[in-house]
Design an enzyme around this catalytic site. Sequence first.
Site, mmCIF file in Angstrom:
data_model
loop_
_atom_site.group_PDB
_atom_site.id
_atom_site.type_symbol
_atom_site.label_atom_id
_atom_site.label_comp_id
_atom_site.label_asym_id
_atom_site.label_seq_id
_atom_site.Cartn_x
_atom_site.Cartn_y
_atom_site.Cartn_z
ATOM 1 N N THR A 125 4.223 4.677 -3.544
ATOM 2 C CA THR A 125 5.211 3.923 -4.330
ATOM 3 C C THR A 125 4.562 2.671 -4.909
ATOM 4 O O THR A 125 4.762 2.336 -6.087
ATOM 5 C CB THR A 125 6.423 3.563 -3.448
ATOM 6 N N ASP B 13 8.309 3.545 5.153
ATOM 7 C CA ASP B 13 8.539 4.923 5.602
ATOM 8 C C ASP B 13 9.995 5.148 5.964
ATOM 9 O O ASP B 13 10.510 6.250 5.811
ATOM 10 C CB ASP B 13 7.622 5.217 6.797
ATOM 11 N N LYS C 263 6.943 0.840 8.818
ATOM 12 C CA LYS C 263 5.848 0.903 7.856
ATOM 13 C C LYS C 263 4.576 1.345 8.590
ATOM 14 O O LYS C 263 4.535 1.371 9.799
ATOM 15 C CB LYS C 263 5.629 -0.466 7.203
ATOM 16 N N THR D 7 0.844 -1.202 0.000
ATOM 17 C CA THR D 7 0.000 0.000 0.000
ATOM 18 C C THR D 7 0.875 1.246 0.000
ATOM 19 O O THR D 7 1.949 1.237 0.611
ATOM 20 C CB THR D 7 -0.884 0.002 1.265
ATOM 21 N N LYS E 197 14.268 7.318 2.047
ATOM 22 C CA LYS E 197 13.762 6.425 3.093
ATOM 23 C C LYS E 197 14.878 5.651 3.803
ATOM 24 O O LYS E 197 14.636 5.009 4.818
ATOM 25 C CB LYS E 197 12.757 5.425 2.495
ATOM 26 N N GLU F 195 -0.332 -5.518 5.843
ATOM 27 C CA GLU F 195 0.989 -5.568 5.195
ATOM 28 C C GLU F 195 1.871 -6.603 5.893
ATOM 29 O O GLU F 195 2.565 -7.390 5.237
ATOM 30 C CB GLU F 195 1.647 -4.192 5.244
ATOM 31 N N ASP G 254 6.224 -4.051 -1.465
ATOM 32 C CA ASP G 254 5.612 -2.983 -0.668
ATOM 33 C C ASP G 254 6.621 -1.854 -0.444
ATOM 34 O O ASP G 254 7.826 -2.047 -0.628
ATOM 35 C CB ASP G 254 5.140 -3.540 0.680
ATOM 36 N N GLY G 255 6.140 -0.718 -0.056
ATOM 37 C CA GLY G 255 6.981 0.433 0.259
ATOM 38 C C GLY G 255 7.344 0.461 1.733
ATOM 39 O O GLY G 255 7.083 -0.486 2.473
HETATM 40 C C1 5RP Z 1 1.396 2.051 4.255
HETATM 41 C C2 5RP Z 1 2.868 1.872 4.207
HETATM 42 C C3 5RP Z 1 3.593 2.467 3.063
HETATM 43 O O1 5RP Z 1 4.327 1.460 2.443
HETATM 44 C C4 5RP Z 1 4.519 3.541 3.550
HETATM 45 O O2 5RP Z 1 3.761 4.500 4.272
HETATM 46 C C5 5RP Z 1 5.259 4.216 2.397
HETATM 47 O O3 5RP Z 1 4.368 4.971 1.664
HETATM 48 P P1 5RP Z 1 4.780 5.761 0.358
HETATM 49 O O4 5RP Z 1 5.151 4.739 -0.685
HETATM 50 O O5 5RP Z 1 3.550 6.536 0.015
HETATM 51 O O6 5RP Z 1 5.958 6.651 0.692
HETATM 52 O O7 5RP Z 1 3.466 1.286 5.069
HETATM 53 O O8 5RP Z 1 0.843 1.542 5.430
#
Ligand code: 5RP
Length: 217
Positions: free
Chosen positions: A30, A83, A93, A27, A120, A102, A80-81
Site C-alpha cells: 500500500t 495488516d 503491523k 513499508t 484490514k 515503523e 503507513d499501512g
Molecule cells: C510492513 C507493514 C505493512 O504496513 C503491512 O504489512 C501492510 O502491508 P501491505 O500494505 O502490503 O498490505 O507493517 O512491516
Amino acid sequence: MNQDELKRMAAQAAIDHVKGGIIGVGTGSTVNHFIDLLAEIKHTIEGAVSSSEVSTERMKAHGIPVFDLNATGELDLYVDGADESTKHLHLIKGGGGALTREKIVAGASKRFICIADESKLVDILGEFPLPVEVIPMARSHVARQLVKLGGTPVWRDGFITDNGNIILDVHNLRIMDPVKTEQDINNIAGVVTTGIFALRPADLLILGSPSGVTVID
Ligand code: 5RP
C-alpha cells in the site's frame, strides 16, 4: 476493483494530507502506491524519512531525498499501512518485517495516517499472526513466554530484519486489550518490538473500498 486498486485508492487519499516538509514513509504494497504518488508531487516536499531499506530504495529511485531521522527532529506526518486495524485505530503491523523502524517513525511523528484496503478492518486483532522482532539469541526464551500468553509463535525462517534480528509470528492470539498485550510483550527480555501499535495508535485510518474511501478517526 481488486485489492491492489483499493490500496492505491487509500494511498491517493493520503496524498491530500501531504502539506510539504519531510514526510515519514512506511513499508509495504500500500505504501508503495503512496511512494509512487508522492513522487508526482516531490517538488512540494523537502523529502522523507524511511521506515525500511526497501522503501528507501524505492524513494531514491524516484528522486525523493531520504533523510536520517536523527537529522530531522519531529515529523508532522507519517503514512503507513497495516495488516489489521480496529475502529479504535489499534493496529497489527510488521507483515513485511519492518515493524521496529515503523514504530520509531510513528512515535516521532505528530500525525499517523494508516492506509489500507477495507479487508484490514477487524473487530478484534489477532487473526493475522502477530509479528514480534526478537534478538536472535533470545528466540527460544521469547517463544516460551509468548506461549504462556496463549500464542503459538512461529519463527519466520530465513528472514532477517533491517536491524539484524529475527521475527516470531504469533498465531492464535485474540487480542482483547491491545494496550496491555503490547506492554506485556514489550516486557519480555529479548523482544525488540511487537507489531501491536496501540500505545501509539494511528490518528486516521483511510480504507479503500469499492464504494469509495472510508475515513475513521
Ligand atoms: C510492513 C507493514 C505493512 O504496513 C503491512 O504489512 C501492510 O502491508 P501491505 O500494505 O502490503 O498490505 O507493517 O512491516
